[in-house]
Design a protein around this motif. Sequence first.
Motif, PDB file in Angstrom:
ATOM      1  N   ILE A 179     -52.372 -82.955  20.189  1.00  0.00           N
ATOM      2  CA  ILE A 179     -51.100 -83.065  20.158  1.00  0.00           C
ATOM      3  C   ILE A 179     -50.317 -82.875  21.348  1.00  0.00           C
ATOM      4  N   LYS A 202     -51.344 -76.890  12.323  1.00  0.00           N
ATOM      5  CA  LYS A 202     -49.644 -77.326  12.859  1.00  0.00           C
ATOM      6  C   LYS A 202     -48.411 -75.466  12.545  1.00  0.00           C
ATOM      7  N   ASP A 233     -42.722 -85.014  15.183  1.00  0.00           N
ATOM      8  CA  ASP A 233     -44.420 -84.281  14.945  1.00  0.00           C
ATOM      9  C   ASP A 233     -44.675 -86.167  14.198  1.00  0.00           C
TER      10      ASP A 233
END
Lengths: 464, 74
Positions: free
Chosen positions: A383, A410, A424
């Motif tokens: 991420i 997440k 995202d």
Amino acid sequence: MTQVRTSSAHHPVEASFRDPSGYLFSLDGDLYRQVNSIYQEHYTRLMDSGLYQTLVDSELLVPHQEVEIAPLDPISAWRVIKPERVEFISYPYEWSFSQLKDAALSTLEIQKLALARGMTLKDSSAYNIQFHRGKPVLIDTLSFEVYSEGEPWVAYRQFCQHFLAPLSLMALRDVRLAQLLRIYIDGIPLDLASQLLPGKTRLDIALQMHIHLHAASQKRFASSALPKERQMSKTAMLGWIDSLESAVNKLHWSPAGTAWGEYYTETNYTPAGLEHKKALVGDFLRQIQPKRVWDLGANTGLFSRVASQLGASTVAFDIDPGAVELNYQECRKNGETNLLPLLLDLTNPSPGIGWGNRERLAFGERASVDAILALALIHHLAIANNVPLGRVSSYLCELGRWLIIEFIPKEDSQVQRLLASRQDIFSEYTQAHFEEIFAANYTIHRAEAIQDSLRTLYLMEVRH
Amino acid sequence: MTISVITTLSTLALFISTHGKANAAYLDPGSGSFILQLLLAALVGGAFIIKTYWKKIIGFFRKDSSREKGGDEE
């Protein structure tokens, strides 16, 4: 040495070619050092003066044995020695501030002990120091020469470039400037260090002399021949070494009170959750019994110590110079011998540098490892750094057979923090997809939920 | 012919004698780094002597005062 045949099984070590005193080579997986005839006088003095034994007893020099095997280059060889093997070769741009400082102080201590026995260091490369059983030791047995009074220290320039310049920049400007060592293989040029250091360092006698004046002297006398008359007494030489030692000793850096300082307490585990994770890591490690472990993203080494305390030779890598520093301070305080903290950005690991890009090896080329720990790491790669899970899996599976990896979904607050400031775009970052992707390279042996958290710890083995 | 052989041999002998005994230094010390040491040698050497004696004097008095206090220092 009567046996002179060199077989094709002899492989020269690419880092060892500048010094004609001898060369390193490997044969059948073992490491040897050829001592050349040209170095005979100096080697004999090292051994006969008691200097070798003193340094080995003080854990400042790697011990060796003289062996009867064919040298790499029979024409120039006089003897072959077999040094004790260092578990993992690391480089100064991977060390924390205190690691570089301890390496510098060891070098100066070695020089003082050498002078007391009529010898001197003919080089002072930071690459000649390695962390062996938790301590910085000299690995180049051929670094000594017979001292001839009157001569200045031939390795002075190298000491300042490899140690004093980076240490002063780290302590007084920014700790990240140590990364200049990755660009300049023979240490940070002193004119550059002089420019980058704060102006107040000109008021410090030692730094003024060894960095600023030194840089000016290099510029002023750049094309001058070495003066014939040699007039540096032994007392002056001892004073010079003492002055360098004081300069190094005065430099300090600690992550407390800096931008790095607060990071370490920021975890979202409950005490019970943390204990459960430690127990699971220990349980997995006992199941696979690795001899060598790399902990990637080790922070201050909490889980690395689970491995090292089980007897695995462990290297704890982290991207944060503060975490590596605290980890090293802890190792030193506890006298830990099989844990080595090192600085590493996994998204840009140490490359091969120097001649032919082979003189200092890339991170993944230096050793093989049995098990990788990748705890609280995957979200930083996938991420924060946009590395697709497939690439993470295929990279990790090249490093070692076993993988202990933590998946952080997440919904976890640490992942939410990473997503707070960005869109995202990671629709594939799910536990099911993670398992599917990693199963392409690995057999998943165990998957255990970590208590009081949304996280899962996996034990995986590379598919053959 | 003979002269050239003698010249070659003596050059070789000189080469070997200088190489056999000379320092094994392979590193370029750098003229500026070398000259800086020569220029400041006396100063640094002098300061080192003073520092060493100063430590001895301080050490002597410390030892003395610790004895007076009945300290267990050696």
